[in-house]
Scaffold this active site. Structure first.
Site, PDB file in Angstrom:
ATOM      1  N   THR A 130      13.889   4.371  10.395  1.00 44.87           N
ATOM      2  CA  THR A 130      14.748   3.435  10.755  1.00 44.87           C
ATOM      3  C   THR A 130      14.399   2.199   9.822  1.00 44.87           C
ATOM      4  OG1 THR A 130      15.219   4.245  13.046  1.00 44.87           O
ATOM      5  CG2 THR A 130      15.728   1.965  12.495  1.00 44.87           C
TER       6      THR A 130
ATOM      7  N   GLY B 246       5.940  -8.257   0.528  1.00 47.73           N
ATOM      8  CA  GLY B 246       6.436  -9.348   1.278  1.00 47.73           C
ATOM      9  C   GLY B 246       5.486 -10.390   1.705  1.00 47.73           C
ATOM     10  N   HIS B 247       4.434 -10.023   2.199  1.00 49.72           N
ATOM     11  CA  HIS B 247       3.686 -11.174   2.791  1.00 49.72           C
ATOM     12  C   HIS B 247       2.662 -12.092   1.804  1.00 49.72           C
ATOM     13  CE1 HIS B 247      -0.377  -9.474   3.101  1.00 49.72           C
ATOM     14  NE2 HIS B 247       0.088  -8.304   2.582  1.00 49.72           N
TER      15      HIS B 247
ATOM     16  N   GLN C 126       0.659  -8.976  -6.392  1.00 49.41           N
ATOM     17  CA  GLN C 126       0.221 -10.616  -6.467  1.00 49.41           C
ATOM     18  C   GLN C 126       0.987 -11.403  -7.238  1.00 49.41           C
ATOM     19  OE1 GLN C 126      -2.082 -12.344  -4.616  1.00 49.41           O
ATOM     20  NE2 GLN C 126      -3.175 -10.792  -3.738  1.00 49.41           N
TER      21      GLN C 126
ATOM     22  N   ASN D  29      -5.509  -9.293  -8.062  1.00 48.12           N
ATOM     23  CA  ASN D  29      -5.856 -10.029  -6.627  1.00 48.12           C
ATOM     24  C   ASN D  29      -6.863 -10.967  -6.742  1.00 48.12           C
ATOM     25  OD1 ASN D  29      -6.704  -7.405  -6.763  1.00 48.12           O
ATOM     26  ND2 ASN D  29      -7.328  -7.662  -4.755  1.00 48.12           N
TER      27      ASN D  29
ATOM     28  N   CYS E 270      -9.022  -6.898   1.540  1.00 50.64           N
ATOM     29  CA  CYS E 270      -8.920  -5.428   1.664  1.00 50.64           C
ATOM     30  C   CYS E 270     -10.275  -4.765   1.623  1.00 50.64           C
ATOM     31  CB  CYS E 270      -7.997  -4.651   0.957  1.00 50.64           C
ATOM     32  SG  CYS E 270      -6.353  -5.347   1.350  1.00 50.64           S
TER      33      CYS E 270
ATOM     34  N   THR F 237       0.865  -1.308   0.057  1.00 53.66           N
ATOM     35  CA  THR F 237       0.100   0.058   0.007  1.00 53.66           C
ATOM     36  C   THR F 237       0.814   1.141   0.127  1.00 53.66           C
ATOM     37  OG1 THR F 237      -1.931  -1.096   1.053  1.00 53.66           O
ATOM     38  CG2 THR F 237      -1.600   1.101   1.297  1.00 53.66           C
TER      39      THR F 237
END
Lengths: 380, 403
Positions: free
Chosen positions: A240, A203-204, A182, A154, A326, A74
């Site tokens: 960071t 990543g997920h 995706q 998706n 989502c 996002t």
């Protein structure tokens, strides 16, 4: 009955691969330095971040310095769209073009920018969910700042003709943004073959943890940051560095690259077996999405005579979705299916089954049986 | 026997507490659902974990869980708070107030707002690092929409008078944002009493993971924000993006541990800090930066006059310390925070920030003291300035030859 339901919602999120967990854990307790710190702890962390950056770059055929780490897809989509559009304002390019089936993290920022004065053109899709290339050619003009089209949808898994659209964008001097959240890890993604200037990774969706993503930014692409701070990530993304998660993303990218072809073939076979079993028992079952130009793991089906959410309620041993996570929770017609011209009954009957790295043949067989039984129980 | 390098940089980041990591790991592999998935138990379980963590974070700071919005860290929280409020309330005015010693995430966000047409006043601080309350009051204008003041400074550890500043802002109808990244778990925070509208938090400064933070957004009276990232409408529309369940669980646990242990822990850390201070105070020309009392237990920022900071850091590389904030350490510029205190370039250049934390031991402090004595002595032996100083020459009056 299984203790946990059979997970067929890999497009919503994936479990972290145990090898990825192993790679990231030392960076939680042992090598915990801040990469900006100029001491041994900091330097160790910085080296790990750079090593991961190279692995992520390798997955998509990019150079290390073209990868910007973000908190999620996002954020990467927001950075790509808001950042590139603002950077090109001075050139007088005020038009943004995107497909009608984009993820909310593309559609919403565009809506916001439309409210701020940009023009937005939506590209229609055909019945299989593919952008019509001739429509793109008509829509993209010399005023266009960015064209944004996802590589894979998706909900239905349809793959877009990115290469052709990117050529159109380039010819008009527009930047090409590709949301590959995706697609990465499921199909080959090569930024040069695609012609992408900006490309989003999550990543997920490929067995890295939640909370990390990346934006590919082709060298020389004008981009302004959307967050401000201490100038990390070449001034494009302050904060960071999330070292353990960046390391995890790198490792997930390495694994995905290594097993991509084999895994895609395995998943396509399992998915087609699932489809075959369901179709044999349920006449008038309809596939939503493209027959062939589709993610190997995704099966979006319109079940006749039922609403998708009722079917899933009647099949509690299956963890799947009626659409995107989502906008879960609403029993409304999917915007993607509406854009494909599905009628209301077909759209409401949709269930998305998405397979992944840990899906087995036995699970597919059990899932088919459970879904068939649930569908039959609702026919009474 | 201590293991080197000794980590004395807890304000830059902290290791994840093993208890926190133990809580996080099952949410990576086993309970991996997307909290936004509403159609199955993987999603429900993740959602429950997120809400339990929201309660833990709220409990440490006296907030209602509904007032906590998850972000990717304090930088994002500061961006969302300041830009989000400025954009939402721009009809009310265009003036903001902040302080010269704030973190870059606040200062750079304010600079961006200036580019967008807002006006920002950057207040100075007294030589102890604290704001002058009268000066703050005088800077408020009828068109001031927001003031942003950090609770605890990252470099010198001083604690601003947030209760009084909050009263002043509330009285004038000005929104008050506080960057509490360095404060949570170190000072008492009770948002039920403080007149604070927005407060930023970070997990990795208090033994939680990097990459997760939160923004407190007051409900009564209600504060509204314009989202800065748009998408699936998570976090009641204020911050879109899939919630990182395990990260949130980690932050929750870190805050819960802090609530349990911060009083005892602060005692222990203060004792170690005072031991360090006592250990170096018999070195000549040592100056503590920042107020000696209004500061957190773990921070000691000192200038070793007549020693060049970079050579000092090289000489004591058995100690992982910094000359200022990690976020600006790549630059060779002296710290802007120390300069705001009125320190000259030489003193600012010769300063070291020691920050002590949960895993610091007495033996490590003693080792550090011994090393500092040794190395500073050596560096000064080689310093012509130190020789002149010892000869009683007032260096400020010396005319340096150009060459």
């Amino acid at each position: 009955m299984n203790e946990q339901p059979i997970y067929l919602d890999y497009n919503a999120t994936t479990p972290v691969d145990p090898r990825v967990v192993e790679a990231m854990l030392p960076y939680l307790h042992e090598h915990y330095g801040n990469p900006s710190s100029d001491h041994a702890y900091g330097r160790r962390a910085k080296a790990a971040v750079e090593e991961a950056r190279a692995k992520v770059a390798a997955l998509i055929g990019a150079r290390s310095e073209e990868i910007v780490f973000t908190a999620c897809a996002t954020e990467a989509n927001n950075l790509a769209l808001q950042g590139a559009a603002r950077a090109r304002l001075a050139e007088g390019r005020t038009l943004l073009v995107a497909s009608a089936v984009e993820h909310p993290s593309v559609i919403r920022p565009l809506r916001q920018m439309a409210a701020e004065g940009w023009s937005v053109t939506e590209l229609p899709v055909d019945a299989a969910g593919r952008v019509r290339v001739n429509e793109a050619a008509r829509a993209v003009t010399q005023d266009t700042a960015v064209v944004s089209v996802m590589l894979a949808n998706n909900e239905v898994g349809t793959l877009q003709p990115i290469r052709e659209i990117a050529a159109i964008a380039r010819a008009q001097g527009a930047l090409m943004h590709v949301d590959a959240a995706q697609a990465a890890g499921k199909v080959p993604v090569d930024v040069n073959a695609l012609g992408a200037d900006l490309l989003t990774l999550a990543g997920h969706k490929f067995h890295a943890p939640k909370g990390v993503g990346a934006l590919y930014v082709r060298a020389g692409t004008p981009l302004l940051p959307i967050m401000h701070g201490a100038g990390h990530e070449r001034g494009l993304r302050p904060g960071t560095e999330n070292v353990p998660h960046v390391v995890a993303l790198g490792e997930a990218a390495r694994i995905a690259r290594e097993c991509l072809a084999e895994e895609a073939a395995r998943l396509a076979a399992l998915r087609d077996a699932l489809h075959g079993r369901l179709a044999a028992a349920i006449p008038a079952l309809v596939l939503n999405g493209h027959e062939t130009e589709r993610l190997p793991n995704t099966l979006n089906l319109a079940f006749p005579g039922v609403e998708g959410w009722r079917l899933l309620e009647a099949a509690p041993d299956i963890a799947a979705a009626t659409g995107s996570a989502c906008h879960a929770g609403q029993h409304a017609v999917s915007g993607v299916l509406a854009a494909m011209g599905c009628d209301r009954a077909r759209a409401l009957g949709a269930v998305r089954l998405s397979l992944g790295r840990f899906t087995t043949q036995a699970e597919v067989e059990a899932a088919a049986a459970a879904l068939i039984a649930a569908w039959q129980s609702l026919q009474a | 026997m201590v293991k080197t390098p000794i980590y004395l940089d807890y304000s830059a980041t902290t290791p994840v507490d093993p208890r926190v990591a133990a809580k996080m790991i099952p949410y990576l592999t086993e309970h991996f659902g997307n909290p936004a998935s509403r159609s199955h138990s993987f999603g429900w379980e993740a959602d429950r974990a997120v809400e339990a963590a929201r309660e833990q974070v709220a409990a440490l700071v006296g907030a209602d869980p509904k007032e906590i919005v998850w972000t990717s860290g304090a930088t994002e929280s500061n961006n969302l708070a300041i830009k989000g409020a400025a954009h939402f309330y721009k009809g009310k005015g265009k003036h903001l107030i902040t302080v010269k010693t704030e973190h870059k995430a606040v200062l750079d966000t304010c600079r961006e707002l200036e580019r967008q047409g807002f006006e920002v006043t950057y207040l100075g601080v007294k030589d102890n690092g604290l704001l002058d309350l009268d000066e703050f009051k005088a800077a408020l204008r009828p068109d001031t929409l927001l003031a942003s003041v950090m609770f605890v400074n990252n470099e010198i550890g001083v604690i601003q008078d947030i209760p009084r500043l909050g009263e002043i802002c509330r009285e004038k109808g000005v929104l008050f944002h506080v960057d509490a990244a360095q404060a949570a778990g170190k000072v008492e925070i009770d948002l039920a009493k403080l007149k604070v509208d927005l407060m930023s938090f970070s997990a990795h400064k208090i033994y939680g993971p990097k990459g997760i933070g939160a923004l407190y957004v007051r409900r009564k009276p209600r504060v509204r924000l314009e989202a800065q990232m748009h998408g699936g409408g998570h976090e009641r529309g204020m911050r879109s993006g899939t919630l990182a369940t395990h990260q949130i669980v980690g932050m929750g646990e870190a805050f819960a541990i802090a609530k349990q242990e911060m009083h005892l822990e602060n005692e222990r850390i203060r004792m170690l800090r005072d031991r360090l201070l006592k250990g170096v105070s018999d070195i000549e020309e040592v100056h503590v930066n920042g107020d000696p009392d209004a500061r957190i237990a773990g921070n000691l920022n000192v200038s070793f006059n007549f020693v060049e900071g970079e050579s000092l850091i090289m000489a004591i590389k058995d100690l992982a310390v910094s000359s200022g904030s990690a976020c600006t350490s790549a630059s060779l510029e002296p710290s802007y925070v120390l300069k705001a205190l009125g320190r000259n370039d030489e003193l600012a250049h010769s300063s070291i920030r020691f920050t002590i934390g949960r895993f610091t031991t007495e033996a490590e402090i003693d080792y550090a003291v011994k090393l500092l004595h040794e190395k500073i002595g050596k560096l000064r032996e080689m310093s012509p300035l130190w020789e002149m100083y010892k000869d009683g020459i007032d260096l400020d009056t010396v005319q340096w030859a150009a060459h």
